[in-house]
Scaffold this active site. Sequence first.
Site, PDB file in Angstrom:
ATOM      1  N   THR A  72       0.841  -1.188   0.000  1.00  0.00           N
ATOM      2  CA  THR A  72       0.000   0.000   0.000  1.00  0.00           C
ATOM      3  C   THR A  72       0.883   1.248   0.000  1.00  0.00           C
ATOM      4  OG1 THR A  72      -1.748  -1.139   1.144  1.00  0.00           O
ATOM      5  CG2 THR A  72      -1.543   1.199   1.620  1.00  0.00           C
TER       6      THR A  72
ATOM      7  N   ARG B  68     -14.441  -7.325   0.275  1.00  0.00           N
ATOM      8  CA  ARG B  68     -13.608  -6.912   1.420  1.00  0.00           C
ATOM      9  C   ARG B  68     -13.022  -5.504   1.192  1.00  0.00           C
ATOM     10  NH1 ARG B  68      -8.051  -5.241   2.540  1.00  0.00           N
ATOM     11  NH2 ARG B  68      -7.640  -5.813   4.683  1.00  0.00           N
TER      12      ARG B  68
ATOM     13  N   GLY C 245     -10.430  -2.635   3.167  1.00  0.00           N
ATOM     14  CA  GLY C 245      -9.470  -2.496   4.262  1.00  0.00           C
ATOM     15  C   GLY C 245      -9.508  -1.114   4.890  1.00  0.00           C
ATOM     16  N   ASP C 246      -8.498  -0.849   5.688  1.00  0.00           N
ATOM     17  CA  ASP C 246      -8.438   0.424   6.421  1.00  0.00           C
ATOM     18  C   ASP C 246      -8.091   1.616   5.532  1.00  0.00           C
ATOM     19  OD1 ASP C 246      -5.864  -0.878   6.118  1.00  0.00           O
ATOM     20  OD2 ASP C 246      -5.034   0.771   7.297  1.00  0.00           O
TER      21      ASP C 246
ATOM     22  N   THR D 155      -0.186   1.680   6.869  1.00  0.00           N
ATOM     23  CA  THR D 155      -0.080   0.472   6.048  1.00  0.00           C
ATOM     24  C   THR D 155       0.051  -0.711   6.988  1.00  0.00           C
ATOM     25  OG1 THR D 155       1.254  -0.788   4.483  1.00  0.00           O
ATOM     26  CG2 THR D 155       2.435   0.886   5.784  1.00  0.00           C
ATOM     27  N   GLY D 156      -0.654  -1.774   6.699  1.00  0.00           N
ATOM     28  CA  GLY D 156      -0.576  -2.925   7.590  1.00  0.00           C
ATOM     29  C   GLY D 156      -1.798  -3.802   7.447  1.00  0.00           C
TER      30      GLY D 156
ATOM     31  N   GLY E 277      -5.113  -4.583   7.526  1.00  0.00           N
ATOM     32  CA  GLY E 277      -6.245  -3.655   7.543  1.00  0.00           C
ATOM     33  C   GLY E 277      -7.294  -3.939   8.594  1.00  0.00           C
TER      34      GLY E 277
END
Length: 319
Positions: free
Chosen positions: A180, A208, A210-211, A231-232, A234
Amino acid sequence: MSSYSIAIHGGAGTISRRRLTPDRQAAYTQALTQAILQGEAILKQGGTALDAVTAAVVSLEDCPLFNAGRGSVFTADGKNEMDASIMTGHDLNAGAVAFVKNVRNPIRLARAVMEQSEHVFLCGDGAEKFAQYCGLSFETDAYFFTQERYDQLLKAQREQRILLDHSEESADSVDKKHGTVGAVARDQYGNLAAATSTGGMTNKQFGRIGDSSIIGCGTYANNLSCAVSCTGYGEFFIRGVVAYDIACLMYYKNLSLDEACRIAIQEKQTQMGSDGGVVAVDAAGNVCLCYNSAGMYRAAIGQNRPLFVGIFEDNIALL
Ligand code: ASP
């Protein structure tokens, strides 16, 4: 007028030093350097933090090395579905998109949502229609196809797993360490902005999200505290409301940027069993690049700060 700063990331994760050949390392360094210098050029000329983070993220979205825009990973259906968000700290304005296909630069679309619509968050077909209405560029599926991403999907499907670029299991090839992307900046007028863009997770399904497209989770900016891009993993970053948490730790508890990021990432995310990182800048222009994974593609530069580019703990390039 005061000094400017900008920081970017290209994803965090279990980046294997052994597998990152000098050529690959040079390619990442060059891509990160190019992106941050594009953002910096805008700030140097007196441009806004918003324009700077947009330019840096567009540069990373156009680079197939990263999991955003052109280099986005594949869903279970073999598609590229992208999420992005952007926020300005002086007015708490924000725009976000999720689940968009074929839009060349999802961050431009998130910005268009912020500037040209009544809304904050658009998704799917509606968001794509809005992109057409705004005259944004679209690309064919072929533009988003990269063999290595597709091989990554086939492997995930064989193993019946959903792969995050950050997961340990996906560390068997350096090609899987693409992340990301995001940027944060403080301009010469003291205004902050943050932007994040992603293709999400390989083999993701059922719509889905993500964050990265969720304001407060993957992206947040407030002139009274800081601007953050995450980033990680989510799901954990959503549950930890990480970007807003960092801003709150500063605003309500008066913590420094470094301390707030350390608590949110190195303490809380670690305790939750998640890994990832953030780039953040505060109202005074301090920059923090913080992660609890083996590495994070990252760079920073400012009026009073030399260019820094890093992947692992140590710096890989300093100019
Ligand atoms: N946070 C992103 C997501 O969960 C992935 C990443 O940062 O690489 O969609």
